[in-house]
Design a protein around this motif. Structure first.
Motif, mmCIF file in Angstrom:
data_model
loop_
_atom_site.group_PDB
_atom_site.id
_atom_site.type_symbol
_atom_site.label_atom_id
_atom_site.label_comp_id
_atom_site.label_asym_id
_atom_site.label_seq_id
_atom_site.Cartn_x
_atom_site.Cartn_y
_atom_site.Cartn_z
ATOM 1 N N TRP A 137 3.981 1.718 -1.483
ATOM 2 C CA TRP A 137 4.954 1.415 -2.658
ATOM 3 C C TRP A 137 3.701 2.328 -3.762
ATOM 4 O O TRP A 137 4.426 3.022 -4.596
ATOM 5 N N LYS A 138 2.306 1.771 -3.841
ATOM 6 C CA LYS A 138 1.510 2.298 -4.227
ATOM 7 C C LYS A 138 0.414 3.875 -3.945
ATOM 8 O O LYS A 138 1.027 4.726 -5.089
ATOM 9 N N ARG A 139 0.940 4.342 -2.935
ATOM 10 C CA ARG A 139 0.602 5.165 -2.862
ATOM 11 C C ARG A 139 1.770 5.839 -3.080
ATOM 12 O O ARG A 139 1.727 6.968 -3.734
ATOM 13 N N ASP A 140 2.914 6.302 -2.577
ATOM 14 C CA ASP A 140 4.247 6.657 -3.160
ATOM 15 C C ASP A 140 3.938 6.837 -4.560
ATOM 16 O O ASP A 140 4.827 7.504 -5.945
ATOM 17 N N GLU A 180 2.859 12.313 -12.023
ATOM 18 C CA GLU A 180 2.678 12.983 -12.476
ATOM 19 C C GLU A 180 3.573 13.752 -13.209
ATOM 20 O O GLU A 180 3.382 14.241 -14.187
ATOM 21 N N THR A 181 4.842 13.578 -12.008
ATOM 22 C CA THR A 181 6.135 14.349 -12.917
ATOM 23 C C THR A 181 6.743 13.305 -14.075
ATOM 24 O O THR A 181 7.560 13.842 -14.669
ATOM 25 N N SER A 184 0.937 -1.319 0.240
ATOM 26 C CA SER A 184 -0.345 -0.019 -0.094
ATOM 27 C C SER A 184 0.885 1.334 0.545
ATOM 28 O O SER A 184 0.317 1.937 -0.845
ATOM 29 N N LEU A 220 1.929 6.819 -6.915
ATOM 30 C CA LEU A 220 0.242 7.166 -7.693
ATOM 31 C C LEU A 220 1.109 8.749 -7.437
ATOM 32 O O LEU A 220 0.260 9.408 -7.873
ATOM 33 N N SER A 221 1.540 9.260 -6.244
ATOM 34 C CA SER A 221 1.779 10.356 -6.026
ATOM 35 C C SER A 221 2.913 10.572 -6.457
ATOM 36 O O SER A 221 3.086 12.376 -6.802
ATOM 37 N N GLY A 222 3.766 10.335 -7.724
ATOM 38 C CA GLY A 222 4.758 10.687 -8.140
ATOM 39 C C GLY A 222 4.645 10.600 -9.996
ATOM 40 O O GLY A 222 5.466 10.869 -10.355
#
Length: 91
Positions: free
Chosen positions: A42-45, A51-52, A40, A47-49
């Protein structure tokens, strides 16, 4: 107990499989022998990055400090060569 360091390739593989949602987090955790909260995170990290990846003008991922440091090292090298040349010319 020592920490296990996972490669970015492994993390990406697990996250992409989690995003497919074909298996539950518990099943993936059992398959890869890691804790479900780790997946979870790793998935959050991921998805947060995400867009870059598609930002224009950000192809060079080095920070401004690293760029400035490289420029300063280049200048120092040039000045050293010039200094050595002038020393030899005075002899």
């Amino acid at each position: 107990m020592t920490r296990i360091k996972f490669t970015s390739k492994f993390k990406t593989k697990v996250v992409l499989e989690a995003l497919k949602e074909r298996h539950s987090l518990a099943e993936l955790a059992q398959k890869y022998q890691i804790h479900p909260t780790q997946i979870s995170g790793w998935k959050r990290d991921f998805l947060s990055g995400a867009e870059t990846v598609f930002e224009k003008g950000k192809t060079d991922k080095r920070s401004e400090a690293e760029k400035k440091n490289d420029q300063l090292l280049k200048t120092i090298g040039e000045l050293k060569v010039e200094n050595d040349f002038l020393k030899d010319a005075l002899r």
